[in-house]
Motif scaffolding. Structure first.
Motif, PDB file in Angstrom:
ATOM      1  N   UNK A  26       0.804  -1.217   0.000  1.00 57.16           N
ATOM      2  CA  UNK A  26       0.000   0.000   0.000  1.00 57.16           C
ATOM      3  C   UNK A  26       0.841   1.274   0.000  1.00 57.16           C
ATOM      4  N   UNK A  27       2.074   1.186   0.445  1.00 56.54           N
ATOM      5  CA  UNK A  27       2.912   2.380   0.553  1.00 56.54           C
ATOM      6  C   UNK A  27       4.042   2.342  -0.457  1.00 56.54           C
ATOM      7  N   UNK A  28       4.256   3.479  -1.092  1.00 60.38           N
ATOM      8  CA  UNK A  28       5.420   3.593  -1.965  1.00 60.38           C
ATOM      9  C   UNK A  28       6.651   3.751  -1.067  1.00 60.38           C
ATOM     10  N   UNK A  29       7.830   3.531  -1.612  1.00 64.12           N
ATOM     11  CA  UNK A  29       9.032   3.751  -0.788  1.00 64.12           C
ATOM     12  C   UNK A  29       9.098   5.169  -0.216  1.00 64.12           C
ATOM     13  N   UNK A  30       8.633   6.147  -0.965  1.00 57.76           N
ATOM     14  CA  UNK A  30       8.642   7.525  -0.488  1.00 57.76           C
ATOM     15  C   UNK A  30       7.676   7.706   0.675  1.00 57.76           C
ATOM     16  N   UNK A  31       6.476   7.104   0.572  1.00 59.30           N
ATOM     17  CA  UNK A  31       5.506   7.194   1.660  1.00 59.30           C
ATOM     18  C   UNK A  31       6.020   6.488   2.913  1.00 59.30           C
ATOM     19  N   UNK A  32       6.647   5.339   2.726  1.00 60.93           N
ATOM     20  CA  UNK A  32       7.213   4.607   3.852  1.00 60.93           C
ATOM     21  C   UNK A  32       8.299   5.439   4.526  1.00 60.93           C
ATOM     22  N   UNK A  33       9.170   6.034   3.732  1.00 63.42           N
ATOM     23  CA  UNK A  33      10.223   6.895   4.281  1.00 63.42           C
ATOM     24  C   UNK A  33       9.636   8.073   5.044  1.00 63.42           C
ATOM     25  N   UNK A  34       8.594   8.677   4.501  1.00 58.14           N
ATOM     26  CA  UNK A  34       7.960   9.818   5.160  1.00 58.14           C
ATOM     27  C   UNK A  34       7.337   9.402   6.493  1.00 58.14           C
ATOM     28  N   UNK A  35       6.722   8.238   6.526  1.00 55.48           N
ATOM     29  CA  UNK A  35       6.121   7.771   7.780  1.00 55.48           C
ATOM     30  C   UNK A  35       7.182   7.462   8.827  1.00 55.48           C
ATOM     31  N   UNK A  36       8.269   6.846   8.399  1.00 53.23           N
ATOM     32  CA  UNK A  36       9.351   6.545   9.338  1.00 53.23           C
ATOM     33  C   UNK A  36       9.980   7.845   9.840  1.00 53.23           C
ATOM     34  N   UNK A  37      10.143   8.816   8.958  1.00 57.10           N
ATOM     35  CA  UNK A  37      10.661  10.123   9.387  1.00 57.10           C
ATOM     36  C   UNK A  37       9.717  10.766  10.401  1.00 57.10           C
ATOM     37  N   UNK A  38       8.424  10.594  10.188  1.00 61.10           N
ATOM     38  CA  UNK A  38       7.444  11.113  11.141  1.00 61.10           C
ATOM     39  C   UNK A  38       7.575  10.449  12.505  1.00 61.10           C
ATOM     40  N   UNK A  39       7.822   9.140  12.494  1.00 57.42           N
ATOM     41  CA  UNK A  39       8.043   8.425  13.756  1.00 57.42           C
ATOM     42  C   UNK A  39       9.263   8.991  14.477  1.00 57.42           C
ATOM     43  N   UNK A  40      10.341   9.201  13.736  1.00 59.39           N
ATOM     44  CA  UNK A  40      11.555   9.762  14.338  1.00 59.39           C
ATOM     45  C   UNK A  40      11.280  11.147  14.911  1.00 59.39           C
ATOM     46  N   UNK A  41      10.484  11.939  14.229  1.00 66.96           N
ATOM     47  CA  UNK A  41      10.164  13.280  14.722  1.00 66.96           C
ATOM     48  C   UNK A  41       9.460  13.212  16.071  1.00 66.96           C
ATOM     49  N   UNK A  42       8.552  12.273  16.208  1.00 72.32           N
ATOM     50  CA  UNK A  42       7.838  12.117  17.476  1.00 72.32           C
ATOM     51  C   UNK A  42       8.802  11.661  18.564  1.00 72.32           C
ATOM     52  N   UNK A  43       9.646  10.686  18.232  1.00 73.98           N
ATOM     53  CA  UNK A  43      10.623  10.186  19.202  1.00 73.98           C
ATOM     54  C   UNK A  43      11.567  11.305  19.630  1.00 73.98           C
ATOM     55  N   UNK A  44      12.035  12.089  18.673  1.00 72.56           N
ATOM     56  CA  UNK A  44      12.957  13.185  18.986  1.00 72.56           C
ATOM     57  C   UNK A  44      12.299  14.247  19.864  1.00 72.56           C
ATOM     58  N   UNK A  45      11.006  14.479  19.663  1.00 74.49           N
ATOM     59  CA  UNK A  45      10.301  15.444  20.517  1.00 74.49           C
ATOM     60  C   UNK A  45      10.189  14.916  21.943  1.00 74.49           C
ATOM     61  N   UNK A  46      10.053  13.611  22.074  1.00 73.27           N
ATOM     62  CA  UNK A  46       9.957  13.001  23.401  1.00 73.27           C
ATOM     63  C   UNK A  46      11.303  12.965  24.116  1.00 73.27           C
ATOM     64  N   UNK A  47      12.380  12.784  23.360  1.00 75.02           N
ATOM     65  CA  UNK A  47      13.709  12.657  23.962  1.00 75.02           C
ATOM     66  C   UNK A  47      14.737  13.391  23.108  1.00 75.02           C
TER      67      UNK A  47
END
Length: 64
Positions: A26-47
């Motif tokens: 369902x996800x293109x490589x670009x969409x997958x990368x964007x979602x993973x980057x979003x996860x990192x953004x949340x993690x970085x905001x937490x720590x």
């Protein structure tokens, strides 16, 4: 009442669940990368310490 940290953890859990629920095709490589980057953004905001150290994760280690 939830703390901002609790809200961030909830957002992270929801984002992980959404990614896990996506069909493999369902996800293109670009969409997958964007979602993973979003996860990192949340993690970085937490720590912020993780944000500081994350730079090293992309740098190959010298294995000599």
């Amino acid at each position: 009442m939830c703390s901002p940290e609790d809200e961030g953890i909830d957002r992270l859990a929801d984002a992980i669940d959404d990614l896990a629920d996506a069909a493999p095709d369902a996800l293109t490589p670009e969409e997958l990368s964007a979602r993973i980057a979003g996860l990192w953004s949340i993690v970085e905001a937490l720590d912020p310490e993780i944000a500081r150290r994350r730079v090293r994760y992309g740098t190959p280690r010298n294995r000599e």
